[in-house]
Write a protein that holds these residues in place. Structure first.
Motif, PDB file in Angstrom:
ATOM      1  N   ARG A   3       0.911  -1.130   0.148  1.00 43.21           N
ATOM      2  CA  ARG A   3       0.024  -0.123   0.072  1.00 43.21           C
ATOM      3  C   ARG A   3       0.895   1.330   0.037  1.00 43.21           C
ATOM      4  NH1 ARG A   3      -5.328  -1.313   2.347  1.00 43.21           N
ATOM      5  NH2 ARG A   3      -5.383  -3.487   3.164  1.00 43.21           N
ATOM      6  N   ARG A   4       2.170   1.139   0.715  1.00 46.39           N
ATOM      7  CA  ARG A   4       3.006   2.407   0.691  1.00 46.39           C
ATOM      8  C   ARG A   4       4.137   2.275  -0.087  1.00 46.39           C
ATOM      9  NH1 ARG A   4       3.260   3.534   7.079  1.00 46.39           N
ATOM     10  NH2 ARG A   4       3.971   1.522   7.113  1.00 46.39           N
ATOM     11  N   GLY A   5       5.092   3.016   0.250  1.00 50.36           N
ATOM     12  CA  GLY A   5       6.203   3.129  -0.688  1.00 50.36           C
ATOM     13  C   GLY A   5       7.627   2.456  -0.286  1.00 50.36           C
ATOM     14  N   PRO A   6       8.719   2.710  -0.979  1.00 58.27           N
ATOM     15  CA  PRO A   6       9.690   1.953  -0.779  1.00 58.27           C
ATOM     16  C   PRO A   6      10.352   2.173   0.832  1.00 58.27           C
ATOM     17  CG  PRO A   6      10.088   3.055  -2.795  1.00 58.27           C
ATOM     18  CD  PRO A   6       8.697   3.509  -2.163  1.00 58.27           C
ATOM     19  N   LEU A   7      10.101   3.581   1.424  1.00 57.53           N
ATOM     20  CA  LEU A   7      10.420   3.741   2.477  1.00 57.53           C
ATOM     21  C   LEU A   7      10.013   3.155   3.933  1.00 57.53           C
ATOM     22  CD1 LEU A   7      11.451   7.651   2.222  1.00 57.53           C
ATOM     23  CD2 LEU A   7      12.950   5.608   2.194  1.00 57.53           C
ATOM     24  N   GLN A   8       8.713   2.514   3.393  1.00 57.27           N
ATOM     25  CA  GLN A   8       7.821   1.921   4.490  1.00 57.27           C
ATOM     26  C   GLN A   8       7.986   0.253   4.330  1.00 57.27           C
ATOM     27  OE1 GLN A   8       6.302   4.346   2.535  1.00 57.27           O
ATOM     28  NE2 GLN A   8       7.063   6.063   4.126  1.00 57.27           N
ATOM     29  N   VAL A   9       8.745  -0.632   3.337  1.00 62.67           N
ATOM     30  CA  VAL A   9       8.820  -1.769   3.473  1.00 62.67           C
ATOM     31  C   VAL A   9       9.135  -2.276   4.715  1.00 62.67           C
ATOM     32  CG1 VAL A   9       8.885  -1.871   0.906  1.00 62.67           C
ATOM     33  CG2 VAL A   9      11.073  -1.909   2.595  1.00 62.67           C
ATOM     34  N   ALA A  10       8.473  -3.530   5.093  1.00 62.67           N
ATOM     35  CA  ALA A  10       8.868  -4.057   6.508  1.00 62.67           C
ATOM     36  C   ALA A  10      10.001  -5.404   6.231  1.00 62.67           C
ATOM     37  CB  ALA A  10       7.589  -4.863   6.939  1.00 62.67           C
ATOM     38  N   PHE A  11      10.367  -5.683   5.181  1.00 63.68           N
ATOM     39  CA  PHE A  11      11.378  -6.775   4.985  1.00 63.68           C
ATOM     40  C   PHE A  11      12.904  -6.374   5.268  1.00 63.68           C
ATOM     41  CE2 PHE A  11      10.166  -5.676   0.566  1.00 63.68           C
ATOM     42  CZ  PHE A  11      11.424  -4.887   0.175  1.00 63.68           C
ATOM     43  N   ALA A  42      16.164 -16.458 -10.990  1.00 65.75           N
ATOM     44  CA  ALA A  42      15.310 -15.502 -10.929  1.00 65.75           C
ATOM     45  C   ALA A  42      15.953 -13.896 -11.079  1.00 65.75           C
ATOM     46  CB  ALA A  42      14.551 -15.671  -9.665  1.00 65.75           C
ATOM     47  N   ARG A  43      15.080 -13.233 -11.748  1.00 64.92           N
ATOM     48  CA  ARG A  43      15.878 -11.689 -11.825  1.00 64.92           C
ATOM     49  C   ARG A  43      14.767 -10.667 -11.131  1.00 64.92           C
ATOM     50  NH1 ARG A  43      14.089  -8.623 -16.177  1.00 64.92           N
ATOM     51  NH2 ARG A  43      12.343  -9.691 -17.612  1.00 64.92           N
ATOM     52  N   PRO A  44      15.231  -9.921 -10.434  1.00 62.46           N
ATOM     53  CA  PRO A  44      14.415  -8.718 -10.081  1.00 62.46           C
ATOM     54  C   PRO A  44      14.065  -7.758 -11.017  1.00 62.46           C
ATOM     55  CG  PRO A  44      16.645  -8.359  -9.300  1.00 62.46           C
ATOM     56  CD  PRO A  44      16.626  -9.660 -10.137  1.00 62.46           C
ATOM     57  N   VAL A  45      12.606  -7.188 -10.870  1.00 59.23           N
ATOM     58  CA  VAL A  45      12.193  -6.213 -11.820  1.00 59.23           C
ATOM     59  C   VAL A  45      11.830  -5.142 -10.961  1.00 59.23           C
ATOM     60  CG1 VAL A  45      10.593  -5.545 -13.417  1.00 59.23           C
ATOM     61  CG2 VAL A  45      11.538  -8.021 -13.382  1.00 59.23           C
ATOM     62  N   LEU A  46      12.569  -3.804 -10.748  1.00 58.78           N
ATOM     63  CA  LEU A  46      12.074  -2.909 -10.022  1.00 58.78           C
ATOM     64  C   LEU A  46      12.080  -1.540 -10.704  1.00 58.78           C
ATOM     65  CD1 LEU A  46      13.066  -4.826  -7.828  1.00 58.78           C
ATOM     66  CD2 LEU A  46      13.928  -2.886  -6.408  1.00 58.78           C
ATOM     67  N   ASN A  47      11.210  -0.764 -10.730  1.00 57.49           N
ATOM     68  CA  ASN A  47      11.026   0.343 -11.563  1.00 57.49           C
ATOM     69  C   ASN A  47      11.850   1.519 -10.988  1.00 57.49           C
ATOM     70  OD1 ASN A  47      10.100   2.512 -12.981  1.00 57.49           O
ATOM     71  ND2 ASN A  47       7.775   2.278 -12.832  1.00 57.49           N
ATOM     72  N   PRO A  48      12.744   2.279 -11.678  1.00 63.54           N
ATOM     73  CA  PRO A  48      13.481   3.169 -11.226  1.00 63.54           C
ATOM     74  C   PRO A  48      12.804   4.354 -10.992  1.00 63.54           C
ATOM     75  CG  PRO A  48      14.538   2.369 -13.347  1.00 63.54           C
ATOM     76  CD  PRO A  48      13.287   1.628 -12.890  1.00 63.54           C
ATOM     77  N   ALA A  49      11.536   4.581 -11.528  1.00 67.16           N
ATOM     78  CA  ALA A  49      10.868   5.700 -11.023  1.00 67.16           C
ATOM     79  C   ALA A  49      10.184   5.820  -9.628  1.00 67.16           C
ATOM     80  CB  ALA A  49       9.619   5.633 -12.031  1.00 67.16           C
ATOM     81  N   ASP A  50      10.206   4.593  -9.242  1.00 67.33           N
ATOM     82  CA  ASP A  50       9.648   4.419  -7.791  1.00 67.33           C
ATOM     83  C   ASP A  50      10.699   4.828  -6.715  1.00 67.33           C
ATOM     84  OD1 ASP A  50       7.090   3.111  -8.582  1.00 67.33           O
ATOM     85  OD2 ASP A  50       8.049   1.216  -8.422  1.00 67.33           O
TER      86      ASP A  50
END
Length: 441
Positions: free
Chosen positions: A177-185, A199-207
């Motif tokens: 629900r929230r952004g990268p600064l709120q992830v709990a892992f 397996a390759r990671p897919v992260l959007n630079p714009a985020d």
């Protein structure tokens, strides 16, 4: 109290607390309900610092150790960590469709929790979506995408391994629900996921735009975690050798600021075919930031939806106070409010957060309260308590045969032997009736 906590009556010596060595001191009988880490750590601390204490631990399952046995992931035997009697519901249309599961049930399935042994999740789709950005969510993604040769070396159940061998899942989205600064892992689990073979990671630079400045003054763990996500997002596909790219037929990614709105059904209305997500904007900063729907929506195609948005503690008994809003037993340092002599620890004490080290420290805190109350004469020690002897008589009169620790050792030996034959640490028995037959019950 289940694997997520312990309730009972009653490293290093706690400050201001003498070690109990006097043989003239009364010998308290302590009853611990729940044989997970919360129960065992509390029992250990009491026994260590009170020479005369006797502790009886009660468990509803035929096998002990709670989340250590049934916890997060079979390939993480050193950090297994989750528990609670129930899971939070999504509260959205379609969550009861086939193909939608709670993280608790899915984790219980691959870890051999008896109540989840017949889950039979449908893994015939190519895309799975996990709601949640915690370690449990990463654990599930890792299990879904891990090469079989890695899983075969763990104590994952044979049935789960067979199902994963036939799995068609090759893409996993983790949605928050929230952004990268709120992830709990945590960074360890993220790094392991990034380095997962095949397996390759897919992260959007714009985020991650502008986050370098935002984390300058953040606590070091949060700063390092965010920097790793930024680095992973900005890595160009061409940076890795072509062989490595070719050897990564599976992928996973993080989606931010999206809130589940509805699980979309197939044409026959029976199965999940996708999910509608409400896009959100953040109000506030850091951990206190709230996700507010923007009015825009996005649909993601997926045949498997796993909800990892947290766990829920269930009330123990009408006689035990319970805060339904917070999902905990009201307490002060483990002392249950309004019930002298009753204590709690683990998730029933503080809510479903933290890992085993958190539970250990939390349990020592509660044990400290028990020892303080014994030393201060708060607890009534005038009446002799029989402990398990009295309970055993009641059970015998009702025709109930409890499983003893020596019985568990027989189950343990059988599981280890079966595992050895299969080249695994153990092969868990998932049927309680089979366990009881094994020990002659």
């Amino acid at each position: 109290m289940g694997p997520g906590g312990a309730c009972w009556r009653g490293g290093g010596v706690p400050r201001g607390l003498k070690r109990w060595l006097s043989s003239s001191a009364p010998a308290p009988r302590v009853c611990v309900v729940g044989s997970g880490p919360a129960g065992f750590y509390t029992a250990q601390h009491i026994l260590k610092h009170h020479g005369g204490a006797r502790v009886d631990i009660f468990e509803k399952l035929p096998v002990p150790f709670g989340l250590v046995r049934f916890g997060v992931a079979p390939d993480h035997p050193e950090v297994k960590s989750y528990g609670a009697e129930d899971n939070r519901v999504l509260g959205i249309p379609g969550e009861n469709l086939s193909g939608v599961y709670s993280a608790r049930a899915f984790v219980g399935w691959y870890n051999g929790l008896p109540e989840n042994r017949d889950l039979k999740p449908d893994l015939s789709c190519e895309t799975a979506l996990i709601l949640g950005h915690g370690n449990v969510a990463l654990d599930i993604a890792r299990i879904l995408l891990s090469p079989l040769h890695l899983l075969r070396k763990t104590d994952i159940t044979d049935g789960s391994l067979a199902a994963l061998a036939c799995s068609k899942v090759k893409r996993v989205w983790l949605v928050g629900r929230r952004g990268p600064l709120q992830v709990a892992f945590t960074i360890k689990e993220l790094r392991e996921m990034i380095n997962l073979p095949g397996a390759r990671p897919v992260l959007n630079p714009a985020d991650f735009t502008g986050l370098e400045n935002a984390i300058k003054d953040a606590p070091r763990p949060r700063k390092r975690l965010t920097e790793l996500m930024i680095k992973t997002a900005l890595e160009k596909p061409g940076v890795k050798p072509m062989e490595a790219q070719a050897a990564a037929p599976r992928e996973w990614g993080l989606k931010f600021q999206r809130s589940p709105q509805e699980v979309l059904p197939t044409a026959d209305g029976r199965r999940a075919r996708g999910i509608r997500l409400a896009l959100t904007r953040l109000e506030g900063w850091g951990d206190s930031a709230k996700a507010i729907p923007t009015g825009d929506v996005e649909e993601v195609e997926c045949g498997l939806v796993l909800s990892s948005i947290g766990y829920r503690i269930l009330p123990l008994d009408p006689a035990v106070p319970f805060d339904t809003q917070r999902g905990v037993i009201p307490n002060s340092s483990g002392r249950v409010e309004g019930v002298p002599g009753l204590y709690c620890s683990g998730w029933v004490k503080r809510g479903p957060t933290g890992v085993i080290i958190t539970t250990m420290n939390d349990s020592f805190d509660t044990a400290h309260s028990v020892l303080e109350d014994l030393q201060g004469g708060v607890l009534d020690m005038s009446t002799s308590r029989e402990g398990f002897g009295a309970v055993e008589s009641i059970l015998r009169s009702r025709g109930v045969r409890p499983v003893s620790f020596s019985d568990w050792e027989k189950i343990d030996a059988a599981e280890v032997a079966r595992g050895k034959a299969a080249g695994k640490p153990r092969e868990k028995i998932v049927d309680p009736q089979e366990m009881l037959q094994l020990i002659g019950h």
